[in-house]
Enzyme design. Structure first.
Site, PDB file in Angstrom:
ATOM      1  N   CYS A 129      19.875  28.486 -12.784  1.00 20.27           N
ATOM      2  CA  CYS A 129      18.588  29.183 -12.726  1.00 20.27           C
ATOM      3  C   CYS A 129      17.845  28.701 -11.486  1.00 20.27           C
ATOM      4  O   CYS A 129      17.818  27.491 -11.221  1.00 20.27           O
ATOM      5  CB  CYS A 129      17.784  28.867 -13.985  1.00 20.27           C
ATOM      6  SG  CYS A 129      16.140  29.601 -14.002  1.00 20.27           S
ATOM      7  N   HIS A 171      19.641  36.621 -19.307  1.00 19.79           N
ATOM      8  CA  HIS A 171      18.951  35.482 -18.673  1.00 19.79           C
ATOM      9  C   HIS A 171      17.552  35.898 -18.200  1.00 19.79           C
ATOM     10  O   HIS A 171      16.568  35.187 -18.463  1.00 19.79           O
ATOM     11  CB  HIS A 171      19.813  34.990 -17.499  1.00 19.79           C
ATOM     12  CG  HIS A 171      19.245  33.836 -16.740  1.00 19.79           C
ATOM     13  ND1 HIS A 171      19.897  32.621 -16.640  1.00 19.79           N
ATOM     14  CD2 HIS A 171      18.098  33.691 -16.024  1.00 19.79           C
ATOM     15  CE1 HIS A 171      19.160  31.792 -15.906  1.00 19.79           C
ATOM     16  NE2 HIS A 171      18.073  32.424 -15.516  1.00 19.79           N
ATOM     17  N   GLU A 172      17.468  37.039 -17.514  1.00 18.29           N
ATOM     18  CA  GLU A 172      16.175  37.452 -16.953  1.00 18.29           C
ATOM     19  C   GLU A 172      15.201  37.909 -18.039  1.00 18.29           C
ATOM     20  O   GLU A 172      14.005  37.607 -17.977  1.00 18.29           O
ATOM     21  CB  GLU A 172      16.365  38.557 -15.906  1.00 18.29           C
ATOM     22  CG  GLU A 172      17.217  38.156 -14.703  1.00 18.29           C
ATOM     23  CD  GLU A 172      16.832  36.824 -14.076  1.00 18.29           C
ATOM     24  OE1 GLU A 172      15.628  36.483 -14.072  1.00 18.29           O
ATOM     25  OE2 GLU A 172      17.740  36.116 -13.604  1.00 18.29           O
ATOM     26  N   HIS A 175      13.589  34.990 -19.673  1.00 17.84           N
ATOM     27  CA  HIS A 175      12.462  34.436 -18.894  1.00 17.84           C
ATOM     28  C   HIS A 175      11.146  35.085 -19.302  1.00 17.84           C
ATOM     29  O   HIS A 175      10.098  34.435 -19.313  1.00 17.84           O
ATOM     30  CB  HIS A 175      12.665  34.714 -17.395  1.00 17.84           C
ATOM     31  CG  HIS A 175      13.404  33.632 -16.660  1.00 17.84           C
ATOM     32  ND1 HIS A 175      12.958  32.327 -16.603  1.00 17.84           N
ATOM     33  CD2 HIS A 175      14.540  33.666 -15.918  1.00 17.84           C
ATOM     34  CE1 HIS A 175      13.794  31.611 -15.862  1.00 17.84           C
ATOM     35  NE2 HIS A 175      14.769  32.391 -15.443  1.00 17.84           N
TER      36      HIS A 175
HETATM   37 ZN    ZN Z   1      16.421  31.822 -14.352  1.00 21.90          ZN
END
Ligand code: ZN
Length: 217
Positions: A129, A171-172, A175
């Site tokens: 990341c 993953h995004e 966030h």
């Molecule tokens: Zn990330």
């Protein structure tokens, strides 16, 4: 004597984004430990005028490409809005492409994304990341997801993602829910970039699992 306001009120989002964009080039990326990465994001609902949204998205793209990375979420530049960008040229060796499903992902803007698993299959690979520089860890994620979102023009997206693009999307989107990949990672796999380059370049994390002592799905 106490003042009426102990804390100056935060400038409205649009004003802060304008300020962020006054400098050209890549934006500074926020590192783990900054609360902005742990807060909930506001669903995008026109907080930025179309022209400002376009400039903001372009800045996210420039920042992602410069890093370089394959995805970037607004909180990573300090903006708590439900917006992320993804793009992966996937220039990797054939055996890596096959093992990880690392196929090219064209540039996309994800506005208000959410995902759901499709089926029960999981895939575990090292990932990193931009907000946790220098480290990578194995994360078991859904092998296939259904993404619902809008694009930067407000058009509805409803698509299936598999392979590496499915990993990027998860993953995004995480966030935007205040979550880092480390929250889902197998912590015994945590490896410095140096260790990755020296030891764990295999297409799959099987050997790392044996030698570091963690389980794969
Ligand atoms: Zn990330």
């Amino acid at each position: 004597m106490p003042t009426p306001h102990d804390h100056a009120p935060r400038a409205p989002l649009a004003e802060r984004v304008e300020q962020l964009l006054t400098a050209d080039g890549p934006l500074p990326i926020v590192a783990a430990g900054d609360p902005v990465l742990r807060r909930d994001t506001e669903p995008f609902d026109g907080q930025l005028e179309p022209a400002l949204l376009t400039r903001f998205v372009e800045a996210l793209r420039i920042t992602m490409n410069a890093a370089p990375g394959v995805g970037l979420a607004a909180p990573q530049v300090g903006v708590e809005l439900r917006i992320a960008v993804i793009e992966d040229p996937a220039s990797v060796p054939e055996e890596v492409r096959l093992a990880r499903g690392r196929v090219p992902q064209p540039f996309r803007v994800l506005v208000n994304p959410s995902y759901q698993p499709v089926g029960t299959a999981r895939a575990a690979f090292f990932e990193g990341c931009l907000s946790v520089p220098g480290w990578q860890a194995v994360v078991a994620r859904h092998a296939e997801v259904r993404l619902r979102a809008q694009d930067e023009h407000g058009r509805t997206l409803d698509e299936l993602f598999t392979g590496w693009p499915a990993r990027i999307v998860q993953h995004e989107t995480d966030h935007l829910d205040g979550m880092l990949y480390l929250d889902r990672a197998e912590l015994r796999s945590l490896s410095s970039n140096e260790a990755m380059a020296e030891r764990w370049t295999q297409p799959t994390p099987r050997r790392a699992a044996e030698e570091l002592g963690f389980r794969l799905p």
